[in-house]
Structures are given as structure tokens and as C-alpha cells.
Scaffold this motif. Structure first.
Motif, short mmCIF file in Angstrom:
data_model
loop_
_atom_site.label_atom_id
_atom_site.label_comp_id
_atom_site.label_asym_id
_atom_site.label_seq_id
_atom_site.Cartn_x
_atom_site.Cartn_y
_atom_site.Cartn_z
N ARG A 125 9.12 0.14 -10.22
CA ARG A 125 7.72 -0.12 -9.89
C ARG A 125 7.04 1.19 -9.49
O ARG A 125 7.65 2.06 -8.90
CB ARG A 125 7.63 -1.09 -8.73
CG ARG A 125 8.09 -2.48 -9.09
CD ARG A 125 8.16 -3.36 -7.88
NE ARG A 125 6.85 -3.46 -7.24
CZ ARG A 125 6.56 -4.32 -6.29
NH1 ARG A 125 7.48 -5.14 -5.86
NH2 ARG A 125 5.36 -4.35 -5.77
N SER A 127 3.51 2.62 -7.56
CA SER A 127 2.31 2.37 -6.76
C SER A 127 1.41 3.59 -6.85
O SER A 127 1.89 4.73 -6.72
CB SER A 127 2.67 2.11 -5.30
OG SER A 127 3.43 0.93 -5.20
N THR A 186 -0.12 -1.61 -7.56
CA THR A 186 1.31 -1.50 -7.86
C THR A 186 1.56 -2.15 -9.21
O THR A 186 1.09 -3.26 -9.47
CB THR A 186 2.16 -2.19 -6.78
OG1 THR A 186 1.87 -1.56 -5.53
CG2 THR A 186 3.63 -2.07 -7.08
N LYS A 230 3.84 6.10 -2.03
CA LYS A 230 5.12 5.41 -1.85
C LYS A 230 4.99 3.90 -2.03
O LYS A 230 5.80 3.28 -2.70
CB LYS A 230 5.68 5.72 -0.48
CG LYS A 230 6.43 7.00 -0.41
CD LYS A 230 7.56 6.85 0.58
CE LYS A 230 8.33 8.12 0.66
NZ LYS A 230 9.54 8.08 -0.10
N SER A 231 3.99 3.30 -1.37
CA SER A 231 3.80 1.85 -1.49
C SER A 231 2.37 1.50 -1.12
O SER A 231 1.67 2.27 -0.49
CB SER A 231 4.76 1.09 -0.59
OG SER A 231 4.48 1.40 0.77
N CYS A 232 1.98 0.31 -1.51
CA CYS A 232 0.62 -0.18 -1.19
C CYS A 232 0.67 -1.08 0.01
O CYS A 232 1.58 -1.78 0.24
CB CYS A 232 0.05 -0.94 -2.38
SG CYS A 232 -0.39 0.14 -3.75
#
Length: 136
Positions: free
Chosen positions: A85, A87, A109, A134-136
Motif C-alpha cells: 500500500r 499513502s 491511501t 508513512k500513513s494517512c
């Protein structure tokens, strides 16, 4: 065959006021085709912008993003070639203002090995760049 010539001759603007003769019918047909081609490209005048993010695995692949701005919304198309995945943070900047650095950020993402689209509503903003997070 005659029907095509008749149709393309009708595409010539009436303001030209030219009387078509058999000698100029071919040149009129060519200019009408050029006019139609220019009109089609002008209607598609919104430029498509693209950006990409490098994958962690496999290292030589990318997650690609593209968009074209609309009046009140923007559709961002994505194609993730990564095996994981991804993001991203999408930076939106204000339309038409020079020197104004006011920006909005949206996070998105995307699953591994997928492609699709996502619509964002931002009337006075347009997408500017895509940055990996890194991430949402």
C-alpha cells in the motif's frame, strides 16, 4: 463517397462566402478537416498533470498519479505498481493567485497493484503535487 464530401463541405464556415468548384473541393475538404481537428483539441484543452512516487518493493516500480482540474472538483487517477500500500499527501494550491502560498492537504491511501480514481471537491484549489507519507 459523395456523402462524405457533402458532409465535410458543410463544415466550412458560412462567413467564408466561397463558391466551391470541383478544383477547390479537395482543398476545402482538407481545411474543414483541419478546423474540426483544432476544435477537438481546443475542447480537450485542459492539460493533464502527472506525478509519481517510487515503490519500496520492487525498487524499480512507481505509483503513478494524474489529474486535470475541473470547475468545482478534481478527479485524481492512480495506478499503483507497488507490491504494498502507498499513502500520499496531495497538495492543493489556490487557483489563479500568484505568490499566494495558501495550501490545503489531502491524504489518500492506495492498495497494492490497483488502479482507479478518487474525486476531491475543492472549488478554488487545484492539485499541485503528490508526496509520499508513512500513513494517512
Amino acid at each position: 463517397m459523395e456523402r462524405k464530401k457533402l458532409t465535410s463541405a458543410l463544415l466550412v464556415p458560412a462567413a467564408a462566402g466561397l463558391l466551391l468548384t470541383p478544383a477547390t473541393a479537395a482543398s476545402a475538404q482538407a481545411s474543414a478537416a483541419t478546423t474540426v481537428t483544432k476544435a477537438a483539441s481546443a475542447s480537450a484543452g485542459a492539460a493533464v498533470e502527472r506525478d509519481s512516487v517510487r515503490c519500496s518493493k520492487p525498487r524499480n516500480q512507481f505509483a503513478n498519479y494524474s489529474w486535470g482540474e475541473g470547475n468545482t472538483s478534481v478527479t485524481i487517477y492512480f495506478n499503483n505498481h507497488c507490491s504494498h500500500r502507498v499513502s500520499v499527501r496531495i497538495t492543493f494550491v489556490r487557483k489563479g493567485s500568484v505568490g499566494d502560498k495558501a495550501a490545503k492537504y489531502r491524504c489518500m491511501t492506495v492498495n497494492a497493484k490497483t488502479k482507479g480514481k478518487k474525486k476531491f471537491y475543492a472549488a478554488v484549489y487545484k492539485p499541485y503535487s503528490v508526496t509520499r507519507v508513512k500513513s494517512c
